[in-house]
Design an enzyme around this catalytic site. Structure first.
Site, short mmCIF file in Angstrom:
data_model
loop_
_atom_site.label_atom_id
_atom_site.label_comp_id
_atom_site.label_asym_id
_atom_site.label_seq_id
_atom_site.Cartn_x
_atom_site.Cartn_y
_atom_site.Cartn_z
N ASP A 95 0.83 -1.21 0.00
CA ASP A 95 0.00 0.00 0.00
C ASP A 95 0.86 1.26 0.00
OD1 ASP A 95 0.80 -0.61 2.71
OD2 ASP A 95 -0.56 0.96 3.38
N GLU A 136 0.00 -0.97 5.60
CA GLU A 136 1.11 -0.64 6.50
C GLU A 136 1.04 0.83 6.89
OE1 GLU A 136 5.25 0.55 7.68
OE2 GLU A 136 3.95 1.39 6.15
ZN LIG Z 1 7.07 1.99 3.91
#
Ligand SMILES: [Zn+2]
Length: 383
Positions: free
Chosen positions: A79, A140
């Site tokens: 992401d 993340e």
């Molecule tokens: Zn990163």
């Protein structure tokens, strides 16, 4: 051995696939195709729906040429932050940038390109390597949600590397743990002009507590911040509610707890001393406190294989490898909390999370060379 053009092309194609957090479905499919074409078994876990996303974490298992070697974890996240849609890549003087209207997404697609190029080189040169578990996480960037919701029953590796940092000659072995703290201070509303004595000003109460709190760098391994404040309705209303949120980070779990408690106590003290001075029947003012453990500490021992392999690999390449301390948390913190000893390697990405983000192709190549050496050393040693 690194195929410069192939690596650059792969990187370019990956950053052009939009994948902001919770909408990683498109890049996940591309990665699945790439990993499967290289002979991996690819599965997705069930983290997607848990975090409100359209796909789960991707786990690609490569058997490798050495069945007797313990598996090695390689991790990156798929992401990106915003503005991350419609990335247009520019390449000049050996450096990739965006056109200035979006991020580049080298964070963390440079790592994906590096990992894939490494595996291609291992295979086409028939180099010995053990089984690899490539774990590509979602979300993340929105609180390590992919790693936090990863199905750990799918992971066999007990150690490995996260590729998600800047320095190609460093390995992050220490990162702080963090607590997020949220307060709701309840006062009592009243007309500010007609009947102020009937009110309890929640903003005033909260600001007294905040003024007592130590923030910034508390010591060399601890930081604290008050980052959000929200409350009040109008200038002529005594505010009845204010929400305050902050965080504490520390490399020491004890200090993390101490500083968190100090902040909590300062709010408790203000509310209780107000109550003592002005007793009331409705129980106001009132305090609600939520302390949320955001991520665990990362503390890879200096003598662990994760560090010694990286140092030996670097020295084989005639390079330095320094262990480093980070101020932020990453997937590695979460893996570490689940018993998977994870060091963080760099790809050369710079100015992440800004429209000025950039990466030099030469740095990515250095990153591939290091990872390639690490994987081969691991196959030699970890039997
Ligand atoms: Zn990163």
């Amino acid at each position: 051995m690194v195929n410069r053009e192939r690596l650059g092309d792969l990187f370019k194609s990956l950053v052009q696939i939009d994948s902001v957090s919770r909408r990683e479905g498109g890049i996940a499919k591309t990665l699945q195709e790439i990993f499967e074409s290289l002979g991996a078994e690819v599965v997705f876990d069930g983290a997607g729906p848990k975090v409100g996303g359209d796909i789960g974490n991707l786990i690609a298992r490569f058997k490798g040429s050495r069945a007797d070697v313990v598996p090695l974890l390689l991790n990156a996240h798929m992401d990106t932050v915003q503005p991350g849609e419609g990335v247009k890549v520019l390449f000049s003087d050996g450096t990739f940038t965006s056109d200035g209207s979006t991020i580049l997404a080298a964070d963390d697609k440079s790592a994906l390109a590096v990992i894939i190029e490494t595996i291609k080189i291992l295979q086409e040169n028939r180099l010995p390597y053990g089984s690899l578990e490539v774990v590509v996480t979602i979300c993340e960037e929105v609180g390590l949600l992919g790693a936090k919701n990863l199905d750990y029953s799918l992971i066999k590796a007990e150690y490995g590397y996260s590729v998600d940092a800047t320095d190609t000659e460093g390995i992050v072995t220490r990162a702080p743990a963090a607590n997020r703290i949220e307060f709701k201070v309840h006062g009592r509303d009243a007309h500010a002009g007609a009947a102020p004595e009937k009110g309890i000003n929640a903003i005033h109460l909260a600001s007294r507590a905040i003024s007592e709190v130590r923030i910034g760098r508390i010591d060399e391994e601890t930081t604290a911040n008050i980052g959000l404040i929200e409350g009040g309705k109008a200038t002529n209303i005594v505010p009845s509610l204010v929400t305050v949120a902050g965080e504490v980070r520390s490399h020491s779990p004890e200090k993390l707890e101490q500083e968190t408690q100090k902040i909590v106590q300062s709010f408790e003290r203000q509310v209780s001393s107000y109550k003592e001075a002005f007793p009331s029947d409705d129980g106001l003012p009132k305090l609600e406190t939520v302390v949320h453990q955001d991520f665990y500490v990362l503390q890879v021992p200096e003598d662990h294989s994760v560090v010694t392999l990286a140092k030996e690999a670097a020295s084989n390449l005639g390079r330095e490898m320094k262990t480093k301390m980070s101020g932020g948390g990453s997937d590695a913190n979460i893996f570490f909390g689940h018993g998977i000893i994870t060091g963080v390697l760099g790809t050369g990405m710079k100015d992440m999370h800004t429209v000025r983000e950039s990466i030099r192709l030469d740095d990515m190549i250095k990153s591939v060379e290091l990872l390639l050496e690490i994987v081969q050393l691991h196959a030699k040693k970890a039997v």
